[in-house]
Enzyme design. Structure first.
Site, short mmCIF file in Angstrom:
data_model
loop_
_atom_site.label_atom_id
_atom_site.label_comp_id
_atom_site.label_asym_id
_atom_site.label_seq_id
_atom_site.Cartn_x
_atom_site.Cartn_y
_atom_site.Cartn_z
N LYS A 295 22.81 -19.25 20.07
CA LYS A 295 22.06 -19.47 18.84
C LYS A 295 22.57 -20.77 18.22
CE LYS A 295 20.14 -18.46 14.64
NZ LYS A 295 18.72 -18.51 14.38
N LYS B 153 17.79 -24.93 4.30
CA LYS B 153 19.12 -24.90 4.94
C LYS B 153 19.93 -26.11 4.46
CE LYS B 153 17.56 -22.31 8.99
NZ LYS B 153 18.19 -21.00 8.83
N LYS C 279 13.34 -18.36 22.53
CA LYS C 279 13.94 -17.04 22.30
C LYS C 279 14.76 -16.67 23.53
CE LYS C 279 11.41 -15.68 18.59
NZ LYS C 279 12.06 -15.84 17.30
N HIS D 158 8.95 -25.36 11.59
CA HIS D 158 10.33 -25.69 11.21
C HIS D 158 10.81 -27.01 11.81
CE1 HIS D 158 10.36 -21.74 9.62
NE2 HIS D 158 10.59 -21.10 10.75
N ARG E 119 0.82 -1.22 0.00
CA ARG E 119 0.00 0.00 0.00
C ARG E 119 0.86 1.27 0.00
NH1 ARG E 119 -3.79 -1.37 4.94
NH2 ARG E 119 -1.73 -1.98 5.61
C1 BG6 Z 1 11.01 -17.61 11.66
C2 BG6 Z 1 10.35 -17.32 12.97
O1 BG6 Z 1 10.20 -18.43 10.88
O2 BG6 Z 1 12.27 -18.24 11.90
C3 BG6 Z 1 11.24 -16.41 13.81
O3 BG6 Z 1 9.10 -16.69 12.74
C4 BG6 Z 1 12.59 -17.04 13.98
O4 BG6 Z 1 10.64 -16.19 15.08
C5 BG6 Z 1 13.18 -17.45 12.64
O5 BG6 Z 1 13.44 -16.08 14.62
C6 BG6 Z 1 14.45 -18.25 12.85
O6 BG6 Z 1 15.07 -18.47 11.61
P1 BG6 Z 1 16.62 -18.76 11.54
O7 BG6 Z 1 16.87 -19.07 10.11
O8 BG6 Z 1 17.33 -17.54 12.02
O9 BG6 Z 1 16.91 -19.92 12.46
#
Ligand code: BG6
Length: 504
Positions: free
Chosen positions: A360, A195, A355, A255, A50
């Protein structure tokens, strides 16, 4: 740029053009593919949102978002393929303009009527846009939509997640899609399937003789799949705290169950998309649907309170903008799944994601059973179970952990590691999942996209947990500090079975 393959050109129509995903992932991925000669030469992008932009405004906005991603000369060439249409695609009366622009661009870039629609909008806009695509009669497989001249053309749609927020809404979205597109034109995207190390799982399992014979309940004790994130909810508070949010929906149902299906599937009869999907669907259908009275034993929800991640302070989830101060939303979810097949009977699959956690990492760990008889029982310690660790990200690679003899006299054992490090081996970083998946969608390869049956069964398997959580508020939330490995209850869930999460 010349194309290195026989792709037919197309117009990539991105709904949600001014959104974050478009700038951060989609356009950089298309640029990367084009730069590597992987796109047809006749390709164009049309962003639809938009916001009132001209083509040039949008090009500048895209470039300004991550200038480092683009080479100046190549960008100058690539941006000529980028166009913008300021329209509200959820409104039927905007579709005259949208269709006219699509036709004009089709002509300008000689695209042959082929279109890849990409739904990168909030989920409430999916169905109105799909319906409008149908009404505008731009899905006309086999002939061109702008000038009916008998030339064959294709129209496909990529649908982002979240794909529904429960079994009913997912089924409804599937019905809406089916009203406009054939199943083989629907690309339900899950970027985890893009991935490299998730795809490598197929090669590890089906191109090697040494792993597959062990890949079953006879030798495998259990499997852990972890996706821990250091990022907190940040600016996504109002989305994340909505009925479609939370870690179980956002990560586990989507995922992580996809990753599980690739780990657990039977060998397909060929590597064709249909054969691979057939095997994946069987895994989803074999997921045990838990009963309400089992939920507290097999699932744990968590929510982060204030803390620090890598030394940086993090505010608690409930203090985040857009989040209800009494929120029950799970920012961490762990669940034990059972795959009721001959191969996996009795082997638990433990999935967790959160989270604001300690590190990570996304990894799959296959824990093997102990040897039938322990010859080394009286030595300094018991043998540790063998593990195959698939590091999906970061430090992409596959590591086998087994016992070795410590040098010197006596028989002392220590865990040793055989290491396949992706970057060291291939001297390159793994490609971005979005580039892989967009390339496949343009080529018409559905292998790495989700079939509707996978999504339905995945929702069926987690819905009893979501229902139980909704009906039983938990008064100890928040129950983990930002920067840790989740709530103690997730450790207890494992310890009750004599198992431990692999952290760190
Ligand atoms: C997304 C989620 O699908 O995947 C996010 O909505 C998440 O919350 C992200 O942070 C994580 O993706 P990656 O590739 O960084 O592990």
């Amino acid at each position: 740029m010349p194309d290195d393959n026989n792709n037919t050109g197309c117009l990539v129509v991105i709904f949600g053009a001014s959104g974050d995903l478009t700038k951060r992932k989609l356009v950089p991925a298309l640029y990367h593919l084009w730069d590597n000669g992987m796109l047809p030469s006749n390709i164009a992008i049309m962003g639809v949102s938009r916001t009132k932009y001209s083509d040039d405004d949008w090009r500048e906005e895209l470039h300004g978002f991550s200038p480092g991603s683009y080479d100046a000369d190549k960008w100058a060439d690539f941006k000529e393929r980028i166009h913008y249409q300021a329209s509200d695609a959820t409104k039927a009366d905007a579709w005259g303009d949208i269709k006219d622009r699509m036709c004009a661009l089709d002509k300008q870039h000689a695209l042959g009527g082929n279109v890849l629609f990409y739904l990168s909008v909030s989920p409430q806009f999916f169905e109105p846009i799909i319906n409008n695509i149908g009404t505008a009669e731009v899905v006309v497989e086999g002939r061109k939509y702008c000038s009916i001249d008998g030339t064959k053309s294709w129209q496909r749609i990529v649908v982002e997640k979240p794909f529904g927020s429960d079994p009913g809404s997912a089924a409804k979205l599937n019905r809406t899609l089916a009203g406009v597109f054939d199943e083989d034109a629907i690309y339900r995207i899950d970027h985890y399937l893009g991935k490299e190390l998730v795809q490598n799982m197929l090669v590890l399992r089906f191109a090697n003789a040494i792993f597959e014979p062990l890949w079953n309940q006879r030798y495998v004790d259990h499997i852990q799949i972890t996706a821990s994130e250091t990022v907190d909810v940040g600016t996504r508070g109002s989305y994340y705290d909505s009925p479609s949010g939370g870690a179980m929906r956002d990560m586990v149902q989507s995922h992580l169950l996809q990753v599980l299906s690739v780990v657990a599937m039977e060998p397909p009869v060929s590597m064709d998309a249909a054969d691979i999907r057939t095997e994946k669907i069987k895994v989803f259908k074999a997921l045990r649907v838990p009963k309400a009275d089992e939920v507290s034993k097999i699932a744990v929800r968590g929510q982060y309170g204030p803390g620090a991640v890598n030394g940086d302070p993090v505010v608690g989830y409930r203090d985040t903008e857009g989040v209800d101060p009494h929120s029950q939303t799970d920012t961490f979810a762990a669940m034990q799944f059972s795959v009721d097949t001959w191969r996996w009977g009795g082997v638990p699959f433990y999935l967790r994601s959160g989270k604001a956690m300690g590190a990570k990492k996304t990894e799959i760990v296959v824990y093997f059973k102990p040897t039938p008889h322990c010859l080394f029982r009286d030595k300094a310690r018991n043998a540790k179970p063998n593990q195959i660790v698939i590091n999906v990200q970061p430090d992409e690679g596959i590591r086998m952990r087994f016992e070795g003899k410590v040098p010197g006299s006596g028989l002392k054992m220590k865990e040793v590691v055989m290491d396949f490090d992706y970057v060291e081996q291939w001297q390159t970083e793994p490609p971005d999942g979005y580039a892989t998946l967009l390339h496949d969608a343009i080529k018409g390869d559905q292998t790495l996209f989700k079939h509707r049956d996978e999504i339905q069964s995945a929702w069926d398997a987690v819905q009893p947990v979501l229902d139980y959580w909704a009906g039983n508020p938990q008064d100890d939330l928040p129950n983990y500090s930002a920067g840790t490995w989740g709530p103690p209850a997730a450790d207890l869930m494992m310890q009750r079975e004599g198992r431990y999460w692999r952290n760190g």
